[in-house]
Write an enzyme that holds these catalytic residues in place. Structure first.
Site, short mmCIF file in Angstrom:
data_model
loop_
_atom_site.label_atom_id
_atom_site.label_comp_id
_atom_site.label_asym_id
_atom_site.label_seq_id
_atom_site.Cartn_x
_atom_site.Cartn_y
_atom_site.Cartn_z
N ARG A 1 0.78 -1.18 -0.11
CA ARG A 1 -0.03 0.23 0.13
C ARG A 1 0.71 1.30 0.03
O ARG A 1 0.61 2.15 -0.84
CB ARG A 1 -0.97 -0.08 1.16
CG ARG A 1 -2.13 -1.05 1.10
CD ARG A 1 -2.83 -1.24 2.40
NE ARG A 1 -2.00 -1.52 3.40
CZ ARG A 1 -2.56 -1.43 4.60
NH1 ARG A 1 -3.53 -0.77 5.05
NH2 ARG A 1 -1.51 -1.86 5.62
N ASN B 1 -6.10 -2.44 2.09
CA ASN B 1 -6.32 -3.94 2.20
C ASN B 1 -7.52 -4.48 2.31
O ASN B 1 -8.48 -3.71 2.88
CB ASN B 1 -5.52 -4.52 3.40
CG ASN B 1 -3.80 -4.22 3.26
OD1 ASN B 1 -3.48 -4.54 2.28
ND2 ASN B 1 -3.40 -4.57 4.49
#
Length: 91
Positions: free
Chosen positions: A18, A36
């Site tokens: 990320r 996520n």
């Protein structure tokens, strides 16, 4: 301007994916977000100039050094209302 919702599968959680994607998206002038998901995938909304979105999608196929991407699902999406690219809380 184009927008894509993508879901990235493989070893993509716990490897800095990320944060890496936030950097890549901002570097390419992409708006959207990344998060996520409970199923172990990473989901992202990428919006911007077609070439820039394609460049980030290509980069997503390899990801950061510790990642192992096995597949990416892509669908068309609406561009986000807010400018910039952010990391959203996990879903």
């Amino acid at each position: 301007m184009t927008a894509s919702l993508i879901r990235i599968a493989g070893r993509v959680q716990g490897v800095g994916y990320r944060d890496w994607l936030v950097h890549e998206a901002r570097r390419n002038g992409i708006a959207g977000w990344v998060r996520n998901r409970r199923d172990g995938t990473v989901e992202a909304l990428l919006a911007g100039e077609r070439d820039a979105v394609q460049a980030v999608l290509t980069a997503c196929r390899r990801g950061p050094p510790a990642a192992q991407v096995t597949s990416i699902e892509e669908s068309f999406a609406e561009a986000p209302a807010e400018p910039g690219f952010i990391r959203k809380p996990s879903l």
